[in-house]
Design a protein around this motif. Structure first.
Motif, PDB file in Angstrom:
ATOM      1  N   ARG A 123       0.932  -0.960  -0.163  1.00  0.00           N
ATOM      2  CA  ARG A 123      -0.089   0.002  -0.031  1.00  0.00           C
ATOM      3  C   ARG A 123       0.692   1.143   0.081  1.00  0.00           C
ATOM      4  NH1 ARG A 123      -4.856   0.597  -1.509  1.00  0.00           N
ATOM      5  NH2 ARG A 123      -5.820  -0.939  -0.088  1.00  0.00           N
TER       6      ARG A 123
ATOM      7  N   CYS B 139       0.682   5.652   0.303  1.00  0.00           N
ATOM      8  CA  CYS B 139      -0.075   6.813   0.776  1.00  0.00           C
ATOM      9  C   CYS B 139       0.769   7.967   0.358  1.00  0.00           C
ATOM     10  CB  CYS B 139      -0.670   6.593   1.907  1.00  0.00           C
ATOM     11  SG  CYS B 139       0.376   7.211   3.258  1.00  0.00           S
TER      12      CYS B 139
ATOM     13  N   ASP C 250      -4.686   5.263  -1.161  1.00  0.00           N
ATOM     14  CA  ASP C 250      -4.016   4.649  -2.240  1.00  0.00           C
ATOM     15  C   ASP C 250      -3.438   5.131  -3.448  1.00  0.00           C
ATOM     16  OD1 ASP C 250      -3.470   2.164  -3.630  1.00  0.00           O
ATOM     17  OD2 ASP C 250      -5.489   1.167  -3.827  1.00  0.00           O
TER      18      ASP C 250
END
Length: 275
Positions: A197, A199, A258
């Protein structure tokens, strides 16, 4: 001023950090945070909350990578250390608060690196010894690392700034502008190619306001457009009279839970909007 000079004297950075002024910038940020602590609080909490929310969706619990960690004012180090076996903090200069956190949390590892990887190349280009790399190559500040979670924290808009003075007028303006924009795009492309992931939290605009009226707005990403964010807020970075009695300065901030997926889709939809 004397307090800042003493702080810089006792906490000089690496050669790269000194060349790019990152250790001086760290001292300035610390001083401004002391003066504007209340005004900064909502931005710092919003950043940390988004990072933790995104980290909660990571596919594994092995390694968390944070770029632009600085003094960790906006990085939830304890929360990440509780979730991941290793937390890697990357910055050109790690101020004393970051080093203290690394001592307190055995999972935390500090990596000193230029997030662009181009400080030396740009220095040689300014001296006419190398061409300025265009297009800008993607960075790799921690070679070989395969993180489960990556956060780029209030960094993307800052990537070109140390190069303004370094390149000066030695490089044609058109090439300089392409390089600055390319630094931001290369960072986004690199993030989008990482596993796990990813960010992103970054400034999108720098503004001056007075009595609720917008006096000036400057693009913070060298003309690069981002996809619509998951979160957006305003950071009151220099309320009057910090910078001026005549206006407040604020940053528009975008947050992506995301980012990798959002950026890949955005590039497909807007192929001519990048460089």
């Amino acid at each position: 001023m004397l307090r800042e000079l003493f702080a810089l004297w006792r906490d000089r950075g690496s050669a790269v950090a000194r060349r790019l002024g990152q250790d001086r910038e760290a001292v300035s940020i610390d001083a401004r945070h002391r003066r504007c602590r209340a005004a900064w609080a909502s931005h710092l909490e919003a950043t940390k909350a988004l990072v933790l929310e995104a980290a909660g969706t990571a596919p594994g619990h092995g390694t968390a990578l944070v770029l632009g960690s600085g003094a960790c004012l906006d990085v939830p180090v304890a929360g990440l250390a509780a979730r991941f076996a290793e937390v890697v903090l990357v910055d050109a200069h790690h101020p004393r608060p970051a080093r203290r956190l690394a001592r307190e949390h055995p999972q935390v590892r500090l990596v000193t690196a230029d997030a662009t990887g181009l400080a030396e190349t740009a220095r040689l280009a300014a001296k006419g010894r190398l061409p300025l790399p265009l297009p800008v190559p993607p960075p790799d500040p921690v070679p070989g690392l395969r993180p489960d979670f990556t956060a780029s924290v209030n960094l993307a808009s800052q990537l070109p700034i140390p190069f303004y003075g370094l390149l000066g007028r030695a490089i044609p303006e058109q090439d300089r502008q392409a390089f600055y924009r390319g630094l931001v795009a290369a960072h986004c492309d690199w993030l989008a190619g990482l596993p796990g992931r990813v960010c992103l939290v970054c400034d999108t605009a720098w503004e001056r306001v007075a009595a609720g009226a917008l006096l000036e707005s400057r693009d913070a990403l060298e003309g690069l457009r981002l996809p619509p964010p998951d979160r957006a807020w305003c950071w009151s970075i220099a309320p009057s009279p910090e910078e001026s009695h005549a206006y407040d300065r604020q940053n528009r901030v975008a947050g992506f839970l995301d980012f990798a997926a959002a950026w890949r889709a955005w590039r497909l939809e807007n192929p001519g909007d990048m460089l």
